[in-house]
Every structure is written in structure tokens, then in C-alpha cells.
Design a protein around this motif. Sequence first.
Motif, PDB file in Angstrom:
ATOM      1  N   GLU A 152       0.826  -1.207   0.000  1.00  0.00           N
ATOM      2  CA  GLU A 152       0.000   0.000   0.000  1.00  0.00           C
ATOM      3  C   GLU A 152       0.861   1.258   0.000  1.00  0.00           C
ATOM      4  O   GLU A 152       0.548   2.243  -0.673  1.00  0.00           O
ATOM      5  CB  GLU A 152      -0.945  -0.007   1.205  1.00  0.00           C
ATOM      6  CG  GLU A 152      -2.046  -1.054   1.135  1.00  0.00           C
ATOM      7  CD  GLU A 152      -2.977  -0.848  -0.038  1.00  0.00           C
ATOM      8  OE1 GLU A 152      -3.465   0.280  -0.231  1.00  0.00           O
ATOM      9  OE2 GLU A 152      -3.225  -1.831  -0.770  1.00  0.00           O
ATOM     10  N   ASP A 153       1.952   1.232   0.747  1.00  0.00           N
ATOM     11  CA  ASP A 153       2.855   2.397   0.760  1.00  0.00           C
ATOM     12  C   ASP A 153       3.709   2.442  -0.511  1.00  0.00           C
ATOM     13  O   ASP A 153       3.813   3.483  -1.155  1.00  0.00           O
ATOM     14  CB  ASP A 153       3.765   2.345   1.984  1.00  0.00           C
ATOM     15  CG  ASP A 153       4.762   3.496   2.011  1.00  0.00           C
ATOM     16  OD1 ASP A 153       4.338   4.649   2.235  1.00  0.00           O
ATOM     17  OD2 ASP A 153       5.964   3.258   1.775  1.00  0.00           O
ATOM     18  N   PHE A 154       4.304   1.316  -0.880  1.00  0.00           N
ATOM     19  CA  PHE A 154       5.229   1.239  -2.007  1.00  0.00           C
ATOM     20  C   PHE A 154       4.554   1.615  -3.330  1.00  0.00           C
ATOM     21  O   PHE A 154       5.040   2.501  -4.064  1.00  0.00           O
ATOM     22  CB  PHE A 154       5.796  -0.181  -2.079  1.00  0.00           C
ATOM     23  CG  PHE A 154       6.849  -0.400  -3.138  1.00  0.00           C
ATOM     24  CD1 PHE A 154       7.489   0.653  -3.781  1.00  0.00           C
ATOM     25  CD2 PHE A 154       7.210  -1.696  -3.489  1.00  0.00           C
ATOM     26  CE1 PHE A 154       8.468   0.439  -4.754  1.00  0.00           C
ATOM     27  CE2 PHE A 154       8.184  -1.932  -4.457  1.00  0.00           C
ATOM     28  CZ  PHE A 154       8.797  -0.863  -5.092  1.00  0.00           C
ATOM     29  N   ILE A 155       3.439   0.989  -3.639  1.00  0.00           N
ATOM     30  CA  ILE A 155       2.804   1.144  -4.944  1.00  0.00           C
ATOM     31  C   ILE A 155       1.698   2.199  -4.937  1.00  0.00           C
ATOM     32  O   ILE A 155       1.610   3.029  -5.851  1.00  0.00           O
ATOM     33  CB  ILE A 155       2.233  -0.195  -5.442  1.00  0.00           C
ATOM     34  CG1 ILE A 155       3.344  -1.263  -5.523  1.00  0.00           C
ATOM     35  CG2 ILE A 155       1.545  -0.014  -6.798  1.00  0.00           C
ATOM     36  CD1 ILE A 155       4.486  -0.899  -6.474  1.00  0.00           C
ATOM     37  N   TYR A 156       0.863   2.172  -3.911  1.00  0.00           N
ATOM     38  CA  TYR A 156      -0.339   3.024  -3.917  1.00  0.00           C
ATOM     39  C   TYR A 156      -0.185   4.306  -3.103  1.00  0.00           C
ATOM     40  O   TYR A 156      -1.082   5.149  -3.103  1.00  0.00           O
ATOM     41  CB  TYR A 156      -1.541   2.218  -3.407  1.00  0.00           C
ATOM     42  CG  TYR A 156      -1.844   1.020  -4.266  1.00  0.00           C
ATOM     43  CD1 TYR A 156      -2.538   1.161  -5.458  1.00  0.00           C
ATOM     44  CD2 TYR A 156      -1.404  -0.250  -3.901  1.00  0.00           C
ATOM     45  CE1 TYR A 156      -2.809   0.065  -6.255  1.00  0.00           C
ATOM     46  CE2 TYR A 156      -1.668  -1.357  -4.697  1.00  0.00           C
ATOM     47  CZ  TYR A 156      -2.363  -1.197  -5.873  1.00  0.00           C
ATOM     48  OH  TYR A 156      -2.619  -2.282  -6.680  1.00  0.00           O
ATOM     49  N   HIS A 157       0.952   4.435  -2.399  1.00  0.00           N
ATOM     50  CA  HIS A 157       1.230   5.630  -1.594  1.00  0.00           C
ATOM     51  C   HIS A 157       0.134   5.888  -0.557  1.00  0.00           C
ATOM     52  O   HIS A 157      -0.265   7.023  -0.323  1.00  0.00           O
ATOM     53  CB  HIS A 157       1.436   6.856  -2.489  1.00  0.00           C
ATOM     54  CG  HIS A 157       2.562   6.689  -3.461  1.00  0.00           C
ATOM     55  ND1 HIS A 157       2.736   7.487  -4.567  1.00  0.00           N
ATOM     56  CD2 HIS A 157       3.586   5.790  -3.511  1.00  0.00           C
ATOM     57  CE1 HIS A 157       3.797   7.096  -5.246  1.00  0.00           C
ATOM     58  NE2 HIS A 157       4.328   6.059  -4.618  1.00  0.00           N
ATOM     59  N   LYS A 158      -0.335   4.794   0.042  1.00  0.00           N
ATOM     60  CA  LYS A 158      -1.304   4.855   1.127  1.00  0.00           C
ATOM     61  C   LYS A 158      -0.703   4.171   2.360  1.00  0.00           C
ATOM     62  O   LYS A 158       0.352   3.540   2.270  1.00  0.00           O
ATOM     63  CB  LYS A 158      -2.605   4.133   0.733  1.00  0.00           C
ATOM     64  CG  LYS A 158      -3.311   4.728  -0.475  1.00  0.00           C
ATOM     65  CD  LYS A 158      -4.549   3.905  -0.820  1.00  0.00           C
ATOM     66  CE  LYS A 158      -5.287   4.464  -2.029  1.00  0.00           C
ATOM     67  NZ  LYS A 158      -6.466   3.626  -2.386  1.00  0.00           N
TER      68      LYS A 158
END
Length: 236
Positions: free
Chosen positions: A37-43
Motif C-alpha cells: 500500500e505504501d510502495f505502490i499506492y502511496h497509502k
Amino acid sequence: MKKNRQWIVCLLMVIFIFSGCSKKGLDEQEIAKVFIEDFIYHKETKKFKENFDNGDILSKQLSIMTTNVGDSFSSVFDPITGPLPDKEKKQISEGLMKKVQETSSYNYSVKEVKKNQYKVTYKIQGFDYAHLVDKTLDEVLSELMKNEDITGKESKQMILKSFNTALGKGTKSKQVTNVTLTFEKDKKKWQISEGQDEELELILMAFVSGYNNKDDYDKEMTEMLESSINKAKAKL
């Protein structure tokens, strides 16, 4: 007085229990999701930074990888226009990652290797980058071949415009690719096991292109370029 003391002791125990629960952190299933979620979606960036060892630094390093994705994925156009300027690569990176976030999906399974070490296999259905390249070149190549007076700068602008048009119609890849990553927990903090730089690159590649093997991706791009050139020649 004795009752007051008992009440205070009970209150302190409740406070201690709740404060302990709030610091429990994420388990292996949750950390596997928060990572993507952090790496790809920036969440889920707050959770990422709180639960990974040196989470702030690691999150920034992963963000740099996605920010610079245009550096590698725009190289397929180099034989046509030459290397694109940094400004254009940045535009490609931003547009491409936004589309990846909109179209891609994933799930995962977690397997314990040993105490506090887990292998996570991500099943990724990424963006169909090959189709995007095909549509981008289809719009531009025949025009470039017809008009030899088009300058290098003009050809780059044509590629970028065609890329953005094709990107708006981009779709999810039909194939699902697997990439495995190992996580370790040291006390209450998680970390990515050492020596997995290649796996991180493959995760990004899988989301952006639908491939988890660089040789397969390079072969597909070469064949796509040759096919596009042949189709453009046939139109002359």
C-alpha cells in the motif's frame, strides 16, 4: 482509604493494559499489505513508518523508485526519438504510476520460515504496459516515417502526446505474476530481509508491466517495437 487505594490500582492496571495494546504493532499479514500500500499506492504511509525499522527512510527510498519509474520504462522509445529529457520522463513516471494505481490489483499469502521471519508471495495483476507501448507507437511511427523533416524535439513531443492519449485508455494486464519477499521482525519493528533489491525491482515491474522477469519484459518490448515498425512501413 483502603478502597481508594484499590480503585487507583485498578485504574493503573487498565491504563497499563490499554497502553500495551496500542503499542502491539502489526502482524505479518498486516505488514505484508501495508508494505504494498505504501510502495505502490502511496497509502498507509503512517502505519508503514511506525512499524518498519527506519520506516521514514525506507518509505522515501521506495518512493524514489516509483518516482523514477519513467527512467527505465521510457527507454523503449529511445530507438525512435533518442533518450527523453528528464522533464518528459517525470511526466511519464507520474502518469504511469497513477494509472497503475487505478488499474492494478494484488493479493498475497504468508508463510513462516522461522521464528519472526516470513515469506510473502504477492500475486500481482499489473498494468498492461506492452499494450500501451503498442498504441503509442501505432499513432506516431507512420507519421515519422512519412515526414523526414520532423526534428528530434518534435518527435519526442509526438511520442509524449501519443503516450498520454494511450495511457488514458490503458487496461489491466491479463496475466498474474508472483514475486516473493521476505520480512523479519526484530522486537516490535519489521524490516525487509537483506539482499532483496532485485525482488523490490521485480515487484515494481510486475505492477507496471505485468512481468516479473526482466529478460521476458525486454524480449516483449523488442518484439513490440519491431512489430510496430513493420506495421508503420506497411502503411506507407
